[in-house]
Structure formats: C-alpha cells, structure tokens
Design a protein around this motif. Structure first.
Motif, mmCIF file in Angstrom:
data_model
loop_
_atom_site.group_PDB
_atom_site.id
_atom_site.type_symbol
_atom_site.label_atom_id
_atom_site.label_comp_id
_atom_site.label_asym_id
_atom_site.label_seq_id
_atom_site.Cartn_x
_atom_site.Cartn_y
_atom_site.Cartn_z
ATOM 1 N N ARG A 143 0.397 -1.417 0.183
ATOM 2 C CA ARG A 143 -0.031 -0.241 -0.092
ATOM 3 C C ARG A 143 0.287 1.181 0.234
ATOM 4 O O ARG A 143 1.020 2.448 -0.589
ATOM 5 C CB ARG A 143 -0.528 0.359 0.814
ATOM 6 C CG ARG A 143 -1.730 -0.776 1.444
ATOM 7 C CD ARG A 143 -2.775 -0.908 2.178
ATOM 8 N NE ARG A 143 -3.945 -2.278 3.099
ATOM 9 C CZ ARG A 143 -4.851 -2.460 3.230
ATOM 10 N NH1 ARG A 143 -5.120 -0.845 4.160
ATOM 11 N NH2 ARG A 143 -4.606 -3.810 3.561
ATOM 12 N N VAL A 144 1.551 1.432 1.271
ATOM 13 C CA VAL A 144 3.441 2.448 1.252
ATOM 14 C C VAL A 144 3.626 2.269 -0.671
ATOM 15 O O VAL A 144 3.472 3.793 -1.090
ATOM 16 C CB VAL A 144 3.364 1.896 1.562
ATOM 17 C CG1 VAL A 144 5.081 3.394 1.680
ATOM 18 C CG2 VAL A 144 3.392 1.865 3.610
ATOM 19 N N ALA A 145 3.767 1.082 -1.103
ATOM 20 C CA ALA A 145 4.052 1.409 -2.483
ATOM 21 C C ALA A 145 3.252 1.850 -3.357
ATOM 22 O O ALA A 145 3.766 2.896 -4.675
ATOM 23 C CB ALA A 145 4.820 -0.150 -3.584
ATOM 24 N N LEU A 146 2.559 1.656 -3.306
ATOM 25 C CA LEU A 146 1.610 2.340 -4.780
ATOM 26 C C LEU A 146 0.852 4.095 -3.975
ATOM 27 O O LEU A 146 0.603 5.115 -4.624
ATOM 28 C CB LEU A 146 -0.573 1.712 -4.044
ATOM 29 C CG LEU A 146 -1.370 2.221 -4.534
ATOM 30 C CD1 LEU A 146 -1.285 2.161 -6.063
ATOM 31 C CD2 LEU A 146 -2.418 1.839 -4.400
ATOM 32 N N ALA A 147 1.101 4.165 -2.716
ATOM 33 C CA ALA A 147 1.011 5.927 -2.183
ATOM 34 C C ALA A 147 2.321 6.311 -2.876
ATOM 35 O O ALA A 147 1.811 7.935 -3.254
ATOM 36 C CB ALA A 147 1.406 5.964 -0.912
ATOM 37 N N ILE A 172 -6.271 -10.737 -0.228
ATOM 38 C CA ILE A 172 -7.792 -9.721 -0.686
ATOM 39 C C ILE A 172 -7.699 -8.813 -0.416
ATOM 40 O O ILE A 172 -8.272 -8.203 -0.688
ATOM 41 C CB ILE A 172 -8.604 -10.904 -0.462
ATOM 42 C CG1 ILE A 172 -8.499 -12.688 -0.977
ATOM 43 C CG2 ILE A 172 -10.119 -10.307 -0.524
ATOM 44 C CD1 ILE A 172 -9.630 -14.122 -1.059
ATOM 45 N N GLU A 173 -7.471 -8.469 1.114
ATOM 46 C CA GLU A 173 -7.423 -7.555 1.468
ATOM 47 C C GLU A 173 -6.574 -6.382 1.004
ATOM 48 O O GLU A 173 -7.476 -5.673 0.292
ATOM 49 C CB GLU A 173 -6.986 -7.184 3.090
ATOM 50 C CG GLU A 173 -6.866 -6.204 3.968
ATOM 51 C CD GLU A 173 -6.496 -6.552 5.259
ATOM 52 O OE1 GLU A 173 -5.909 -5.245 5.633
ATOM 53 O OE2 GLU A 173 -6.140 -7.037 5.364
ATOM 54 N N THR A 174 -5.728 -6.680 0.913
ATOM 55 C CA THR A 174 -4.636 -5.558 -0.027
ATOM 56 C C THR A 174 -4.745 -5.122 -1.372
ATOM 57 O O THR A 174 -4.646 -4.281 -1.845
ATOM 58 C CB THR A 174 -2.921 -6.115 -0.254
ATOM 59 O OG1 THR A 174 -2.681 -6.739 0.839
ATOM 60 C CG2 THR A 174 -1.971 -5.160 -0.691
ATOM 61 N N ARG A 175 -5.851 -5.778 -2.018
ATOM 62 C CA ARG A 175 -5.667 -5.733 -3.984
ATOM 63 C C ARG A 175 -7.255 -4.862 -3.413
ATOM 64 O O ARG A 175 -7.419 -4.276 -4.418
ATOM 65 C CB ARG A 175 -6.009 -6.883 -4.297
ATOM 66 C CG ARG A 175 -7.183 -8.225 -4.115
ATOM 67 C CD ARG A 175 -6.890 -9.124 -4.863
ATOM 68 N NE ARG A 175 -7.721 -10.512 -5.338
ATOM 69 C CZ ARG A 175 -7.772 -11.382 -5.440
ATOM 70 N NH1 ARG A 175 -6.750 -11.957 -6.069
ATOM 71 N NH2 ARG A 175 -9.084 -12.103 -5.041
ATOM 72 N N GLU A 176 -7.838 -5.302 -2.636
ATOM 73 C CA GLU A 176 -9.725 -4.106 -2.126
ATOM 74 C C GLU A 176 -9.003 -2.916 -1.930
ATOM 75 O O GLU A 176 -9.470 -2.103 -2.689
ATOM 76 C CB GLU A 176 -10.407 -5.065 -0.995
ATOM 77 C CG GLU A 176 -10.917 -6.734 -2.040
ATOM 78 C CD GLU A 176 -11.710 -6.834 -0.553
ATOM 79 O OE1 GLU A 176 -11.450 -6.485 -0.090
ATOM 80 O OE2 GLU A 176 -12.633 -8.273 -1.345
ATOM 81 N N THR A 180 -9.748 0.301 -4.492
ATOM 82 C CA THR A 180 -10.519 1.220 -3.896
ATOM 83 C C THR A 180 -9.858 2.507 -3.974
ATOM 84 O O THR A 180 -10.306 3.812 -4.394
ATOM 85 C CB THR A 180 -10.715 1.055 -2.400
ATOM 86 O OG1 THR A 180 -12.106 0.212 -2.411
ATOM 87 C CG2 THR A 180 -11.834 2.262 -2.116
ATOM 88 N N ALA A 181 -8.532 2.237 -3.749
ATOM 89 C CA ALA A 181 -7.756 3.580 -3.170
ATOM 90 C C ALA A 181 -7.650 4.074 -4.714
ATOM 91 O O ALA A 181 -7.470 5.187 -5.706
ATOM 92 C CB ALA A 181 -5.977 3.870 -3.338
ATOM 93 N N LEU A 182 -7.052 3.217 -5.835
ATOM 94 C CA LEU A 182 -7.124 3.204 -7.231
ATOM 95 C C LEU A 182 -8.312 4.122 -8.383
ATOM 96 O O LEU A 182 -7.998 4.893 -9.005
ATOM 97 C CB LEU A 182 -6.514 2.327 -8.164
ATOM 98 C CG LEU A 182 -5.382 2.013 -7.938
ATOM 99 C CD1 LEU A 182 -5.420 0.042 -8.787
ATOM 100 C CD2 LEU A 182 -4.010 2.768 -8.750
ATOM 101 N N ALA A 183 -8.828 3.235 -7.470
ATOM 102 C CA ALA A 183 -10.566 4.596 -8.023
ATOM 103 C C ALA A 183 -10.958 5.625 -7.344
ATOM 104 O O ALA A 183 -11.881 6.418 -8.591
ATOM 105 C CB ALA A 183 -11.791 3.413 -7.744
ATOM 106 N N ALA A 184 -10.313 5.653 -6.624
ATOM 107 C CA ALA A 184 -10.701 6.768 -6.007
ATOM 108 C C ALA A 184 -10.282 8.446 -6.553
ATOM 109 O O ALA A 184 -10.503 9.522 -5.896
ATOM 110 C CB ALA A 184 -10.599 7.012 -4.320
ATOM 111 N N THR A 185 -8.330 8.253 -6.826
ATOM 112 C CA THR A 185 -8.589 8.837 -7.587
ATOM 113 C C THR A 185 -8.761 9.041 -9.606
ATOM 114 O O THR A 185 -8.049 9.852 -9.718
ATOM 115 C CB THR A 185 -6.342 8.413 -7.403
ATOM 116 O OG1 THR A 185 -6.556 7.522 -8.077
ATOM 117 C CG2 THR A 185 -6.219 8.843 -5.732
#
Length: 346
Positions: A143-147, A172-176, A180-185
């Motif tokens: 998640r930090v890498a995505l941020a 599963i938890e991480t990909r959700e 969500t983060a990609l959709a929000a942006t």
C-alpha cells in the motif's frame, strides 16, 4: 488521468521475438488487468510501456502524446508513470513518509507533501508515516508502494504482479485496498498478473496475452464465459471439454453427452468441442447423464467433485456447494445449466 494507446508493438531479445504486434487501448479512469501465463510477455510489455525497454516497432501514446515509436523513445522519468513493482521495493533506510515523497521535488520532499492524504487513500493511519517500512506487514508495504506511485499525480499507474508475494488472506485484503485507492483517484491503471481470479475481480477490462500476442480483450465476464480458444478456456478458470456436433439447420444448439445445449455464439454445423464451466454442471434428479463419484476435494464454501461419466467414460470435474457434496462411490445424474461455448473440432 490519461488514456493509453498501443499500436503494433514488437519487441525481441537476442533475436527471439517476445511481443508480436500488440494492439492495446486503455480508456481514461480504467483499470485494465493484463493476464497471461508465465513467459507470455506481460512484464516485457509493461517495461516497454514504462520506458524501461525500447520498443523494436510500433507506437505507444499516452493521452495523445507519442512516447515510443520510430525515432521516438521518451525516457521513463519523463512519461509520468507511477510504477508499483512486485515486492514494493521500499527503501529500508527511509521512513514510510520519506519513501512516499522520494520521487517529488526537493521542496515537496521536505514538506512531506500529501503524505497524510496518500496514507489515508491507501487505508493506512497517518501515524504510519514515521515507521520504518520493515515494521509493516507485506500488504501494508504494498500500500505504501502504491502511495509512492500516486504521489507525483502520474498519468498512468503500472502494477507488476504487486500481490504475488502475499498470502491468500492478505492478498485479498490488499488488492481490495489498492482497487479502492485507484478508483478514488480516477486513475488509469494497468495491472499485470498471472492470477485469473485477480484479473477477473479487479479489472474493468481484461486483456489476455498469449505467447506475445494479445488474443482477447473484453469485460471479465466475456473473457471467462466466452474465451476465444480451448487453451484460453482452460487457462482462465477450469473447463470441461467434451466432443459434440452442431445440429444441421440449427446453428444455435449443439448435441453432446449432456443432451442438446444452447450455444453462446452460433457456428456452422459439424463436429465441435464443447466447453462447459464446472459450475454449470448440476447434480439433479432427472439429468440425462449418469456418473460415479471418484474423488471429492472439500474447500469449505464449495467442493470439487471428480466424476466418471457413463457416456464414453469421460472424467468430469464439477463444483458444488460445500454443504451438499456427494460421497465417493455415489451414483448421480447430471445436467448443464446455461449456454456453452463451442470450438471447431480438431
């Protein structure tokens, strides 16, 4: 965010072709899952799109600007692409916050620009910014890498099998959280994966790369329910393939050991192979096919059942609800629910 257009893209290594004229289109705000088996060219395609490798032929355009083509190779740092590698690749000597702002201009790094906002976006508390990456779980590190990839407001986000090293529950938890983060942006993103369930559940569209060629690009449902080839049918989920024949004068039905079944796409009369998904085969009281249960593998929510059919002694695999699976040695009747896909007989 931007749109991505790839036209007739080719790439070889040491004279061995890896990509064969790939055409790809990703609309703004779309998460495309790029699916394929190992060695299909997925990572090579991603590296060419990012600018890590130079294309041999074809073009790549981001939001209408050509970044790769004849006489053109825009370096990776100038393409404004956010990249999330398999292992996250965080710097262990920097805090989470410093990792996130690493690629930003110096003034923004000093101000830790948008760190709290980005942590919240990927579902992590702001307090995690002071932690060392190694103090986080594998999923939290991803998640930090995505941020970090989102921090510079990139044109595109590329994710290279980012969940492959995580255990099943954490994956599963991480990909959700990532979805969500990609959709929000409103991000335009390409997710490279060899995991069929990951591609089907995350991608708004799924593109299947097979031996360096893009063989199908469609919605997840279409790729699963109407794969373009036998090989693809067996790769994208489990498939039961039995011989059959299309009824003369009726190109919409096929006759096989399960009786007369409707076809998803009409085909000329003749010998065919019939593809049925295991979950379509039902145990019923009045089915036309009878079989003996040879093996049951229980998974909890469902069970995989291996059957030997009386019709031609075919071994079939079906899936049934976990609370109602048959026992080894039991005799059952079978029927097929829904339409099926057929391929010309070999």
């Amino acid at each position: 965010m931007s749109e991505l257009r790839v036209t007739s893209l080719t790439k070889s290594f040491d004279g061995q072709p890896v990509l064969h004229g790939v055409d790809l289109s990703v609309e703004k705000g779309t998460l495309l899952a790029l699916l394929g088996p190992s060695g299909s060219g997925k990572t090579t395609l991603l590296r060419v799109l990012c600018g890590f490798e130079r294309a041999d032929g074809g073009t790549v355009e981001i939001d209408g600007v050509r970044v790769a083509g004849p006489g053109v190779h825009v370096p990776s740092e100038a393409r404004r692409i956010g990249y999330v590698p398999q292992e996250g690749a965080l710097f262990p000597h920097l805090s989470v916050a410093d990792n996130i702002v690493f690629g930003l201009p110096r003034a923004q790094r000093r101000a830790r620009y948008r760190v709290d906002e980005l942590l919240a976006l990927v579902g992590l508390p702001a307090a995690y910014g002071e932690r060392a990456p190694q103090a986080l779980s594998g999923g939290q590190q991803q998640r930090v890498a995505l941020a970090r990839a989102l921090a510079p407001s990139p044109s595109l986000v590329m994710l290279d099998e980012p969940f492959s090293s995580l255990d099943a529950a954490l994956r599963i938890e991480t990909r959700e959280a990532v979805a969500t983060a990609l959709a929000a942006t409103g991000a335009t993103a390409v997710l490279v994966t060899h995991d069929q369930s990951e591609a089907l559940s995350l991608g708004r569209e799924v593109a299947v790369l097979w031996q360096g060629r893009l063989v199908q690009m469609d919605t997840p449902e279409a790729v699963y329910r109407r794969p373009v080839s036998r090989e693809l049918a067996s790769f994208v989920g489990d498939a039961v393939i039995v011989p059959g024949s299309v009824i003369p004068g009726d190109s919409t039905h096929v006759r096989c050991q399960f009786g007369t079944l409707p076809i998803a796409c009409s085909i000329d009369a003749g010998a065919v192979d019939v593809m049925i998904r295991p979950e379509q085969i039902r145990i019923t009281d009045d089915g036309e096919v009878h079989a003996s249960v040879e093996k049951v593998v229980f998974y909890g929510h469902d069970a995989s059942v291996m059957l030997r059919s009386d019709a031609g002694s075919h071994v079939l695999q079906i899936r049934v609800a976990g609370h109602s699976y048959p026992r080894v040695g039991e005799r059952v009747a079978l029927s097929v629910e829904g339409d099926v896909v057929v391929y010309p007989g070999i």
